[in-house]
Write a protein that holds these residues in place. Sequence first.
Motif, short mmCIF file in Angstrom:
data_model
loop_
_atom_site.label_atom_id
_atom_site.label_comp_id
_atom_site.label_asym_id
_atom_site.label_seq_id
_atom_site.Cartn_x
_atom_site.Cartn_y
_atom_site.Cartn_z
N ARG A 43 11.39 17.14 30.59
CA ARG A 43 12.34 16.32 31.35
C ARG A 43 11.61 15.12 31.96
O ARG A 43 10.69 15.29 32.77
CB ARG A 43 12.96 17.17 32.45
N ALA A 44 12.00 13.92 31.56
CA ALA A 44 11.46 12.70 32.18
C ALA A 44 12.40 12.26 33.29
O ALA A 44 13.60 12.53 33.26
CB ALA A 44 11.30 11.60 31.14
N TRP A 45 11.86 11.56 34.27
CA TRP A 45 12.63 11.15 35.45
C TRP A 45 13.02 9.68 35.33
O TRP A 45 12.38 8.80 35.90
CB TRP A 45 11.81 11.40 36.71
N HIS A 46 14.05 9.41 34.57
CA HIS A 46 14.38 8.02 34.27
C HIS A 46 15.82 7.64 34.59
O HIS A 46 16.12 6.46 34.77
CB HIS A 46 14.12 7.73 32.78
N ALA A 47 16.73 8.60 34.66
CA ALA A 47 18.15 8.26 34.79
C ALA A 47 18.68 8.40 36.21
O ALA A 47 19.74 7.84 36.53
CB ALA A 47 18.99 9.13 33.85
N GLY A 48 18.01 9.14 37.07
CA GLY A 48 18.46 9.28 38.44
C GLY A 48 19.78 10.01 38.56
O GLY A 48 20.12 10.84 37.71
N PRO A 49 20.58 9.70 39.59
CA PRO A 49 21.86 10.40 39.83
C PRO A 49 22.95 9.88 38.90
O PRO A 49 23.94 9.28 39.33
CB PRO A 49 22.16 10.07 41.29
N ALA A 50 22.75 10.10 37.60
CA ALA A 50 23.62 9.48 36.60
C ALA A 50 24.72 10.42 36.14
O ALA A 50 24.64 11.65 36.31
CB ALA A 50 22.78 9.05 35.40
N ARG A 51 25.74 9.82 35.53
CA ARG A 51 26.83 10.60 34.93
C ARG A 51 27.32 9.91 33.67
O ARG A 51 27.47 8.69 33.63
CB ARG A 51 27.99 10.79 35.91
N TRP A 52 27.57 10.71 32.63
CA TRP A 52 28.23 10.23 31.42
C TRP A 52 29.05 11.37 30.86
O TRP A 52 28.61 12.52 30.85
CB TRP A 52 27.21 9.74 30.40
N GLU A 53 30.26 11.05 30.42
CA GLU A 53 31.22 12.08 30.00
C GLU A 53 31.39 13.07 31.15
O GLU A 53 31.64 12.66 32.28
CB GLU A 53 30.74 12.76 28.71
N ASP A 54 31.24 14.36 30.86
CA ASP A 54 31.40 15.37 31.92
C ASP A 54 30.05 15.89 32.39
O ASP A 54 29.97 16.93 33.03
CB ASP A 54 32.26 16.52 31.42
N ARG A 55 28.97 15.16 32.08
CA ARG A 55 27.62 15.62 32.40
C ARG A 55 27.05 14.82 33.57
O ARG A 55 27.18 13.59 33.64
CB ARG A 55 26.71 15.48 31.18
N TYR A 56 26.37 15.53 34.47
CA TYR A 56 25.78 14.91 35.65
C TYR A 56 24.25 14.87 35.57
O TYR A 56 23.64 13.90 35.98
CB TYR A 56 26.20 15.65 36.92
N GLN A 57 23.63 15.94 35.09
CA GLN A 57 22.18 16.00 35.03
C GLN A 57 21.68 15.33 33.75
O GLN A 57 21.19 15.97 32.83
CB GLN A 57 21.73 17.47 35.09
N ILE A 58 21.80 14.01 33.73
CA ILE A 58 21.46 13.27 32.51
C ILE A 58 19.98 13.39 32.17
O ILE A 58 19.60 13.45 31.00
CB ILE A 58 21.86 11.79 32.65
#
Length: 321
Positions: free
Chosen positions: A105-120
């Motif tokens: 897991r790389a730490w690049h997206a932060g508190p992101a969301r796409w579709e129904d996913r939060y832990q990008i």
Amino acid sequence: MTPSLAKLALLAASCVLTLAGCTSSATKAQRGDYKLEWVESQNASERVRFLVMHFTTIDFDHSLRVLTQPSSSPVSSHYLVPENNDPTYPHDDLRVYQLVDETRRAWHAGPARWEDRYQINDQSIGIEIVNKAHCHPPVETSTGEIGEEICFFPEFDPEQIELVIALSKDILARYPDISPTRVVGHGDVVPQYKIDPGPRFPWQKLAEAGIGAWYEEEAVKRHMDYLKGNTTSDRESIRQRFAQWLADYGYGINPETATDDDITLYTRAFQYHFRPWKVDGEVDNHSRAIMLALLEKYFPNKLSGYPELKGTLIAELEEQD
């Protein structure tokens, strides 16, 4: 034997045969102080679902240090792609730098969301692209008003983009769950804080190479013609409906609770990606037509959920099919 007992016997026999078949194809190994048998389950999926593009805003040397060294606000990405004419880059030829193994897991997206996913971060591969885009924060004018933020977006290096394309193709070949609409920018998944890779990033060029989503111009023109003839909706209802379209495409906006500011924010993120020559947050007919063209191409079943389109636009699409 009663029917119920017969069924149980058949079920038990089936289970035994199934397990025997699985065991016969098992891989055996010694791991440490214990024996291991590997039997592949069919009940699993790929960890990686998204590919997220970033720009660094800083030069190669600084980017490499920020992405690999400990700090009070640590960040990382799986890959870093340099650019030409950067005095801090140590090689004569451009090379892709891998910083984090794809299984990690790389730490690049932060508190992101796409579709129904939060832990990008848990479900994505991140590519950082060296590009010194930067913004100057708004300042107070002599009259006490707050001015506008001023941003500068340099063009991306063509050779660098070819590297990004080659790298992305390699990633997509190994992770089939990354569909075209799941190749996104940092600004798409967390528009509250980010705008990268910005309006200069050549999304259309990548899509032509088979990476990510893009729309058909003919479809945009057709949707524009339809929207121009539909003048009965007011501004608020148009914006609320566009929020629903954004959510249907994948953006993390909640149409039921979205404020006017929220809709502006997510519309700007959409425009940075799909209409970068005019990013104003306004839900105009062109932005709506582009979105409808994207939904038609990638999520045609969702268009039928809009009653106001059912009797006109949807009928036209069905006739064309």
